[in-house]
Each structure stands twice: as structure tokens, then as C-alpha cells.
Design a protein around this motif. Structure first.
Motif, PDB file in Angstrom:
ATOM      1  N   LEU A   9       0.837  -1.205   0.000  1.00  0.00           N
ATOM      2  CA  LEU A   9       0.000   0.000   0.000  1.00  0.00           C
ATOM      3  C   LEU A   9       0.870   1.253   0.000  1.00  0.00           C
ATOM      4  O   LEU A   9       1.771   1.387   0.838  1.00  0.00           O
ATOM      5  CB  LEU A   9      -0.898  -0.008   1.257  1.00  0.00           C
ATOM      6  CG  LEU A   9      -1.719   1.249   1.538  1.00  0.00           C
ATOM      7  CD1 LEU A   9      -2.726   1.522   0.425  1.00  0.00           C
ATOM      8  CD2 LEU A   9      -2.481   1.113   2.878  1.00  0.00           C
ATOM      9  N   ALA A  22      -2.174   5.928   8.584  1.00  0.00           N
ATOM     10  CA  ALA A  22      -0.990   5.144   8.979  1.00  0.00           C
ATOM     11  C   ALA A  22      -1.028   4.831  10.483  1.00  0.00           C
ATOM     12  O   ALA A  22      -0.706   3.716  10.902  1.00  0.00           O
ATOM     13  CB  ALA A  22       0.273   5.921   8.622  1.00  0.00           C
ATOM     14  N   VAL A  34       3.609  -0.889   3.977  1.00  0.00           N
ATOM     15  CA  VAL A  34       2.940   0.394   3.696  1.00  0.00           C
ATOM     16  C   VAL A  34       4.002   1.489   3.610  1.00  0.00           C
ATOM     17  O   VAL A  34       4.904   1.548   4.451  1.00  0.00           O
ATOM     18  CB  VAL A  34       1.950   0.759   4.843  1.00  0.00           C
ATOM     19  CG1 VAL A  34       1.257   2.097   4.562  1.00  0.00           C
ATOM     20  CG2 VAL A  34       0.917  -0.351   5.067  1.00  0.00           C
ATOM     21  N   ILE A 111       5.421  -0.269   8.399  1.00  0.00           N
ATOM     22  CA  ILE A 111       5.109   1.065   7.846  1.00  0.00           C
ATOM     23  C   ILE A 111       6.364   1.922   7.752  1.00  0.00           C
ATOM     24  O   ILE A 111       7.131   2.016   8.712  1.00  0.00           O
ATOM     25  CB  ILE A 111       4.047   1.799   8.715  1.00  0.00           C
ATOM     26  CG1 ILE A 111       2.815   0.903   8.921  1.00  0.00           C
ATOM     27  CG2 ILE A 111       3.650   3.116   8.092  1.00  0.00           C
ATOM     28  CD1 ILE A 111       1.708   1.540   9.754  1.00  0.00           C
ATOM     29  N   TYR A 297      -9.050  -2.468   5.716  1.00  0.00           N
ATOM     30  CA  TYR A 297      -7.837  -2.940   5.023  1.00  0.00           C
ATOM     31  C   TYR A 297      -7.239  -4.141   5.754  1.00  0.00           C
ATOM     32  O   TYR A 297      -6.835  -5.126   5.129  1.00  0.00           O
ATOM     33  CB  TYR A 297      -6.813  -1.798   4.931  1.00  0.00           C
ATOM     34  CG  TYR A 297      -5.589  -2.184   4.133  1.00  0.00           C
ATOM     35  CD1 TYR A 297      -5.667  -2.361   2.760  1.00  0.00           C
ATOM     36  CD2 TYR A 297      -4.364  -2.384   4.764  1.00  0.00           C
ATOM     37  CE1 TYR A 297      -4.557  -2.728   2.016  1.00  0.00           C
ATOM     38  CE2 TYR A 297      -3.241  -2.749   4.031  1.00  0.00           C
ATOM     39  CZ  TYR A 297      -3.353  -2.918   2.656  1.00  0.00           C
ATOM     40  OH  TYR A 297      -2.250  -3.291   1.926  1.00  0.00           O
TER      41      TYR A 297
END
Ligand SMILES: Cc1cc2nc3c(=O)[nH]c(=O)nc-3n(C[C@H](O)[C@H](O)[C@H](O)COP(=O)(O)OP(=O)(O)OC[C@H]3O[C@@H](n4cnc5c(N)ncnc54)[C@H](O)[C@@H]3O)c2cc1C
Length: 384
Positions: A9, A22, A34, A111, A297
């Protein structure tokens, strides 16, 4: 040839919406990779996010100040006050928001916040979305775009809310009432456009004070500076120390852009319609969307576009804006009536997208009828 980075993503833009999504993904300890792509290399305290909420909520620890009362009033008239026992008007400093969001994100290894990178191209290929920045190419399975709308589109909004303010610090505590914000005081016309003062007493020694204008064509920053200087002078604050400046132009009634011939990523934040057309508030909507989108998600790998108002609120906001666009002289009376004659709980539900049909009817009952009927008829003629 530069290496292509594969991610599950890509979030384009690490402002309010990008960082909120986030942070929520980090809360769920997301396993998919991500990346958040953000041009800034460091964050500044560039804005104040205010909203009505109960004392306890998910971001309570991030709130710097909260006020039980708010005041309003027309030019040269006494201020009126309102309060609600269950709701406080609350302030989150963007500086705190950016810092705490980054901390939350750092706690999740999946992330990555890519600072100093500007998205230049985004297009769909058979293998996924190719996102090219000034220094890297990402191939992402999914993309969510939170970049701001182009200014050419903002210019086409029904109205533009422009504001300029300063956070000021005094040497000594002042006698300002720190229990109430000035939500919309000194409401008046400035060169034919609706103008008012917004004031947050952050402490007895520190204030955020802003001049706001709702206009068809946005005033220049220099025009707003003249009004802000007059205001500071009038209140006797011209010599206070300026800590920071805050400036913005928010679309009120952002149009949809021209349909694109190529597939476009899902949009969120301001460009996705997060700002309430009649007020420019968007922070809470963005938080609600981020929470839902992250959950979806993590649960099933799909994304949710920015949540916007329901049909009734959209229609009301558009009629409201069109009536103001046609006759800005209406605005001081209209906001004064709305704020003084609507009960605080109804007003807060209206501001927070939670108004019932009865709330909407009460609000309609307190606005001048003829200009609104004209705006409604004009909309219907346009629709036919
Ligand atoms: C000064 C100000 C005060 C506000 N106060 C309030 C308030 O009190 N209450 C309220 O509810 N709402 C408020 N708003 C409205 C709204 O909440 C904010 O505008 C909010 O920041 C919108 O979030 P966003 O993520 O859509 O946009 P932003 O927070 O602006 O984030 C967009 C991000 O995209 C990045 N970007 C831009 N170009 C690119 C590119 N090419 N590639 C990658 N990234 C890019 C930007 O650097 C930015 O970080 C305020 C807005 C402003 C401007």
C-alpha cells in the motif's frame, strides 16, 4: 536504472489524512508493507485542529486545550455565549499531531514514512500502481491519494474560506476569559464579503487570533494581514510576541474534477471531500474515515474512500453556500440566528455530521426563508 520498491500500500501525502490512516494501521499492527510518501523533510506546527467532542475520546491525550463555552456576535454587538455539558471545543496542535503520529508509526515495522519525496506520476499497470517520486519508483498493489486538490479546482468552489492568524504570547497574564473561545465574533462585511474573528485563548498569556473571510475570490494574504493588524491593534495586542503564523484557503463546496480517462487511485482527505462544505471543518471526518479504512484494510485488504456527508446534509450545505454566494450580506445575520437560536446539542450534531432530520428541520426554521427558497429553486432549475 533505479531500483523499483515493491509495497502493498502506498499512501500519497503524509498530512492529516495520510498520517491518521498510517496511525490506525499501526494500531492494528498491519502486516502488509505500507509507505507514506511526503514531500516535507520535517514537520512544522502549521495549523490548529479544533472540533467538538466529549472529554474522553481516542485522541484525548493529544488535546492541548479544551473549552466549555463558545461566543459569537455581529459587528459592534455584544457577544453571546453558548455551552454544552457533554461537549468541549478541543484543540490539537498540528505540531503534536505530527510528532505523535510519527511515534505511533515507528512502532510498526511494516510502515515506512518516506519524507522528502514528492509524487510526480501515478498510473496503473498490469502489475500494480507505478508511483514515481523525485527519487524513487514504487510499485504498489494499492494506492490511497491524500494529496491536496489542485488550486485551479479550489478556485472553482462555491466559496473559499481564507484565514490568517497569529499565535501571540504576552509578558504577563491577561484578564482574557480562558473558558471560552470566540468562534465567530465581530461578524460583518468586509469589501462585500463575510468576515469574522476567531480566537482561542490557549492560556491567560497565549492566544491564537485569526481573521476569516468567506469569499467567491480569495483575498490575498496581504489583504488579510491588514485586517489582522487592525484587529490586533483594536484589542491592544499589537506589541505581543508572535510565536507563529497560520494561513489557509479552504474550499467550501469543492467541485468534482473533470472525469479522468485513466484509472485514478482512491482519494481521501480534503481532495476526497473531507471538508464540510458549509464550515471547512474536516478533522473529525478524517479521523472517522481513517479508523474505518484501516479496519477494513486489515480485515479484507480493501480500501475505503473518504467518507462524506449523507445526501440530506449535502443538499443543505449546497443550498446554504449558494444562498451565501448570491448574497454575502445574509451571512452575519444567518450565522448569528443559527448560533443563538439553535440549541447547543443540535448545533454540535449539525457540525459533527450527526444531525437528525429533526435537527435539520430546526436549523431550516432559523434561517431566512426567501434567499434559501431562491437557492433551492435555482438548484432545481439547474438539475432539470
Ligand atoms: C491552517 C488550517 C487550519 C485548519 N483548522 C481546522 C480545524 O480547526 N478543524 C478542522 O476540522 N479542520 C481544519 N482544517 C481543515 C482540514 O482539517 C485540514 O486542511 C487537514 O489538514 C486536511 O487534511 P489532508 O490530509 O486532506 O491535507 P493535508 O493535511 O494538507 O495533507 C496533504 C499532504 O499531501 C502532501 N503533498 C502535497 N503534494 C504532494 C505530492 N506531490 N506528493 C506527495 N505528497 C504531497 C502535503 O505535503 C501534505 O502533507 C484546517 C486547515 C488549515 C489549512
Amino acid at each position: 536504472m533505479s531500483l523499483i520498491k515493491q509495497v502493498d500500500l502506498a499512501i500519497l501525502g503524509g498530512g492529516c489524512a495520510g498520517l491518521s490512516l498510517a496511525r490506525e494501521l499501526a494500531k492494528h499492527d498491519v502486516k502488509q508493507s505500507v509507505v507514506i510518501i511526503e514531500p516535507r523533510t520535517t514537520y512544522q506546527d502549521d495549523r490548529s485542529w479544533c472540533f467538538w467532542a466529549p472529554a474522553q475520546h481516542a485522541l484525548t491525550d493529544w488535546v492541548s486545550c479544551a473549552w466549555p463555552q463558545w461566543s459569537f456576535g455581529q459587528h459592534n454587538q455584544l457577544k453571546q455565549f453558548k455551552s454544552h455539558v457533554d461537549f468541549l471545543y478541543q484543540y490539537i496542535r498540528s505540531g503534536d499531531f505530527y510528532q505523535k503520529s510519527q511515534l505511533a508509526i515507528q512502532g510498526c515495522s511494516a510502515i515506512n514514512l518516506a519524507l522528502g519525496q514528492t509524487v510526480q506520476e501515478v498510473y496503473l499497470e498490469p502489475a500494480g500502481w507505478r508511483v514515481a517520486t523525485n527519487s524513487t519508483t514504487f510499485m504498489a498493489q494499492q494506492v490511497i491519494d491524500t494529496r491536496p486538490p489542485p488550486s485551479s479546482l479550489v478556485q472553482q468552489s462555491t466559496l473559499i474560506q481564507s484565514f490568517l492568524g497569529v499565535e501571540i504570547l504576552f509578558d504577563q497574564p491577561t484578564d482574557i476569559d480562558v473558558t471560552q473561545v470566540e468562534l465567530m465574533t465581530d461578524m460583518r462585511l468586509l469589501d462585500g464579503e463575510f468576515c469574522f474573528t476567531y480566537l482561542l485563548p490557549l492560556s491567560a498569556q497565549q492566544l491564537l487570533v485569526e481573521v476569516t473571510v468567506f469569499a467567491k475570490t480569495r483575498p490575498t494574504q496581504a489583504d488579510l494581514q491588514i485586517e489582522l493588524d487592525k484587529l490586533l491593534h483594536k484589542r491592544g495586542w499589537a506589541h505581543a510576541h508572535i510565536v507563529r503564523t497560520e494561513y489557509g484557503n479552504l474550499p467550501m463546496g469543492l467541485p468534482n474534477g473533470a472525469p479522468s480517462t485513466s484509472p485514478q487511485p482512491i482519494r481521501a482527505g480534503m481532495a476526497g471531500g473531507a471538508l464540510r462544505p458549509s464550515s471547512g471543518y474536516g478533522f473529525l471526518r478524517i479521523q472517522r474515515w481513517a479508523e474505518l479504512c484501516a479496519k477494513q484494510y486489515v480485515d479484507n485488504g480493501t480500501l475505503l474512500p473518504q467518507t462524506v456527508s449523507g445526501f440530506l446534509m449535502q443538499q443543505m450545505d449546497q443550498i446554504f453556500l449558494q444562498a451565501l454566494q448570491k448574497d454575502s450580506a445574509l451571512a452575519p445575520v444567518l450565522f448569528d440566528n443559527l448560533l443563538s437560536q439553535t440549541k447547543p446539542d443540535r448545533f454540535i450534531r449539525f457540525m459533527n455530521d450527526q444531525a437528525s432530520l429533526l435537527d435539520c428541520l430546526h436549523i431550516i426554521a432559523h434561517v431566512p426563508k426567501i434567499p434559501f427558497i431562491k437557492a433551492l429553486l435555482a438548484r432545481q432549475r439547474y438539475a432539470l
